[in-house]
Design a protein around this motif. Structure first.
Motif, mmCIF file in Angstrom:
data_model
loop_
_atom_site.group_PDB
_atom_site.id
_atom_site.type_symbol
_atom_site.label_atom_id
_atom_site.label_comp_id
_atom_site.label_asym_id
_atom_site.label_seq_id
_atom_site.Cartn_x
_atom_site.Cartn_y
_atom_site.Cartn_z
ATOM 1 N N THR A 23 0.817 -1.216 0.000
ATOM 2 C CA THR A 23 0.000 0.000 0.000
ATOM 3 C C THR A 23 0.850 1.264 0.000
ATOM 4 O O THR A 23 0.331 2.329 -0.310
ATOM 5 C CB THR A 23 -0.966 0.053 1.211
ATOM 6 N N ILE A 24 2.137 1.170 0.383
ATOM 7 C CA ILE A 24 2.965 2.369 0.211
ATOM 8 C C ILE A 24 3.768 2.281 -1.086
ATOM 9 O O ILE A 24 4.791 2.961 -1.246
ATOM 10 C CB ILE A 24 3.888 2.662 1.418
ATOM 11 N N GLY A 25 3.300 1.438 -2.004
ATOM 12 C CA GLY A 25 3.807 1.486 -3.371
ATOM 13 C C GLY A 25 5.071 0.697 -3.641
ATOM 14 O O GLY A 25 5.654 0.827 -4.720
ATOM 15 N N LEU A 26 5.531 -0.112 -2.677
ATOM 16 C CA LEU A 26 6.734 -0.885 -2.946
ATOM 17 C C LEU A 26 6.404 -2.056 -3.881
ATOM 18 O O LEU A 26 5.351 -2.674 -3.748
ATOM 19 C CB LEU A 26 7.334 -1.435 -1.649
ATOM 20 N N ARG A 65 2.253 7.471 7.867
ATOM 21 C CA ARG A 65 2.961 6.732 6.814
ATOM 22 C C ARG A 65 2.154 6.748 5.510
ATOM 23 O O ARG A 65 2.721 6.931 4.423
ATOM 24 C CB ARG A 65 3.218 5.294 7.259
ATOM 25 N N SER A 66 0.844 6.577 5.624
ATOM 26 C CA SER A 66 0.010 6.642 4.417
ATOM 27 C C SER A 66 0.030 8.042 3.826
ATOM 28 O O SER A 66 0.101 8.211 2.616
ATOM 29 C CB SER A 66 -1.441 6.287 4.730
ATOM 30 N N PRO A 75 -1.693 10.412 -0.824
ATOM 31 C CA PRO A 75 -2.731 9.709 -1.582
ATOM 32 C C PRO A 75 -3.951 10.599 -1.824
ATOM 33 O O PRO A 75 -4.153 11.583 -1.121
ATOM 34 C CB PRO A 75 -3.102 8.551 -0.654
ATOM 35 N N LYS A 76 -4.722 10.210 -2.835
ATOM 36 C CA LYS A 76 -5.973 10.929 -3.088
ATOM 37 C C LYS A 76 -7.110 10.348 -2.269
ATOM 38 O O LYS A 76 -8.115 11.014 -2.023
ATOM 39 C CB LYS A 76 -6.315 10.847 -4.579
ATOM 40 N N LEU A 93 8.202 5.973 7.764
ATOM 41 C CA LEU A 93 7.520 7.003 6.985
ATOM 42 C C LEU A 93 8.247 7.344 5.689
ATOM 43 O O LEU A 93 7.616 7.667 4.691
ATOM 44 C CB LEU A 93 7.355 8.271 7.836
ATOM 45 N N SER A 94 9.581 7.283 5.723
ATOM 46 C CA SER A 94 10.320 7.751 4.540
ATOM 47 C C SER A 94 10.569 6.631 3.523
ATOM 48 O O SER A 94 10.947 6.913 2.392
ATOM 49 C CB SER A 94 11.655 8.386 4.964
ATOM 50 N N LEU A 95 10.332 5.379 3.931
ATOM 51 C CA LEU A 95 10.622 4.255 3.022
ATOM 52 C C LEU A 95 9.846 4.360 1.706
ATOM 53 O O LEU A 95 10.434 4.277 0.621
ATOM 54 C CB LEU A 95 10.298 2.923 3.719
#
Lengths: 252, 246
Positions: free
Chosen positions: A156-159, B153-154, B159-160, B102-104
């Motif tokens: 979900t974080i695009g990885l 983190r999201s 995101p939209k 958070l930065s990953l």
């Protein structure tokens, strides 16, 4: 434990005294011939270490390559993993060694290739392939032990798949994979003794050759066992250090 | 009516023989807040998980921001880039610090540099009011703090749409409000949200549309005023009386 050590020491010492049953002179470093024999025996160490290290390195890589399809959704990828693991781990090491060393060159020849297989590489290929079925299962279990939510969060974080494995799953799984992987490495070191039967000049082969000329199997094989013991203890210490660094020794 | 952010048309899904989603039709406008409720096993989590393809639907059409969700990995990647998700179990990465959690995504998926990604991470940590926890591991935080980190983190992926799958169900009661407060703020800033929750107070406050699900179907939808005061279906009445009775 102390009693056991005492008993064994006494046994060995009694052997030294009565040379009719024990002949420690063959490996007595104070005697010229004994010293030469020791040097001859220990000189197999390099080959044993080289074979084990290279085979383990290949197995650690190959195991991951075999394990990952086993975790895929597509059935044919999982089927590949199952067939590989079940097939390879059911072949005893010694027959596989014979097959690789004596059989494989014939296959190569029939394909018009002239690739001789030296004992060194024959042993490495056999040990690596044989072991990879087990390392594959270790990887699979380690990766599966990481909660599915971790993969989902990474998605979900695009990885992508490779990033998820590299940054999220493997750093966590490695703590659980490392101890059994180290176990496998110790196993490889011991199994490398089989290389002696195809003429590889490693620890066991050296001992065998001396036994034939000196006719002192008890003393020479005792030293041989000691050599493996030292090797394995060194590896264990190294692994323990690595585990502490990676936090594998922590709970949870 | 606002432009469509999420559209589900005739969506069906089975787990083996079990029909989990039955003909789901749902439209979420941009900036709209939809709260999905229903008894456990009603398929409400599955609906949300289909929107970003954590589960694949077998029939029907799902569109997010005009992109249709198909088996094509590029459509999945495109939609996930627009859709953030907050899980019941937080699913923070335990081996990384809060800041690294958070930065990953911004660094690896968006190609931001470390400095930029960490600046963004600190900005969103500020937003969820835990900037001082940046260098801790998730295990050192309380549940409420962990969930706020997960929300941050999201948000770092900008995101939209944000999906929430029972975000407060794993929390101790005294920590629920700190998470809901952050979610209310997000709603007030105009974030498009789909929230699966049993927190009816939150639903009343922020929802534009209520969705009630039971046994894999959407049984009733409507604005909260009508939904809470005069639910039409018997199943919905029963559910509301059960969860609102104390």
């Amino acid at each position: 434990m102390r009693n056991l050590i005492l008993f064994l020491s006494l046994l060995l010492l009694s052997g030294c005294a009565s040379s009719s049953t024990w002949g420690w002179y063959v490996i007595d470093p104070t005697k010229p011939n004994g010293w030469i024999n020791i040097k001859f025996l220990v000189s197999g160490m390099g080959a044993t270490i080289a074979i084990s290290l290279i085979a383990a390195a290949i197995s650690i890589f190959l195991g991951l390559v075999v394990a990952l399809p086993g975790l895929a959704e597509r059935w044919y990828l999982r089927a590949f993993n199952r067939i590989y693991v079940e097939l390879i781990r059911s072949i005893p090491l010694l027959p596989m060694l014979f097959w690789v060393f004596y059989g494989l060159p014939i296959i190569f020849k029939s394909m018009g290739l002239n690739i001789p297989i030296e004992p060194f590489w024959g042993a490495i290929i056999t040990l690596a392939i044989s072991d990879s079925a087990f390392t594959a299962e270790i990887y699979r279990a380690g990766i599966q032990s990481i909660a599915k939510g971790q993969t989902e969060a990474a998605q979900t974080i695009g990885l992508n798949y490779v990033q998820t494995m590299r940054y999220v799953i493997m750093p966590q799984a490695i703590r659980r994979i490392l101890p059994p992987l180290a176990n496998q490495f110790i196993y490889i070191v011991k199994m490398s003794a089989f290389a002696s039967v195809i003429g590889m000049q490693e620890l066991t082969r050296r001992a065998n050759e001396l036994v034939v000329t000196e006719y002192r199997p008890l003393e020479l094989y005792s030293l041989l066992i000691l050599e493996y013991l030292v090797l394995v203890l060194i590896i264990s210490a190294g692994v323990r250090w690595l585990e502490r660094r990676m936090g594998s020794d922590e709970r949870g | 009516m606002a432009e469509t952010a999420i559209e589900m048309i005739g969506v069906n899904k089975w787990f083996g023989d079990f029909h989990v989603l039955k003909d789901i039709n749902l439209r979420v406008g941009q900036g709209e807040r939809v709260v999905v409720c229903g008894p456990s096993g009603s398929g409400k989590s599955t609906v949300v998980r289909c929107i970003n393809r954590l589960e694949a639907h077998q029939q029907g059409t799902i569109r997010v921001d005009g992109i249709e969700l198909t088996d094509d990995p590029s459509s999945v990647a495109a939609i996930r880039a627009d859709v953030g998700m907050v899980f019941q179990q937080f699913n923070l990465f335990p081996h990384l610090t809060v800041l690294q959690n958070l930065s990953l995504g911004p660094m690896k998926a968006r190609g931001l540099g470390r400095v930029e990604a960490e600046a963004r991470a600190r900005e969103y940590l500020e937003r969820v009011r835990i900037p001082e926890q940046a260098d801790k591991r998730p295990a050192q935080l309380s549940g409420g703090q962990q969930q706020r980190v997960a929300i941050a983190r999201s948000l770092c992926m900008e995101p939209k749409v944000l999906l929430f799958d029972e975000p407060t169900s794993a929390l101790d009661p005294e920590m629920i409000s700190e998470v809901l407060d952050v979610m209310v703020e997000l709603a007030e800033e105009g974030m498009t949200m789909v929230v699966v929750t049993h927190e009816m107070g939150f639903a009343r406050k922020v929802a534009d549309q209520m969705v009630f699900m039971d046994e894999g179907e959407i049984v009733e939808t409507g604005p909260p005023a009508q939904f809470f005061e005069a639910p039409k279906s018997r199943r919905c009445q029963k559910f509301l009386s059960q969860i609102l009775s104390h």
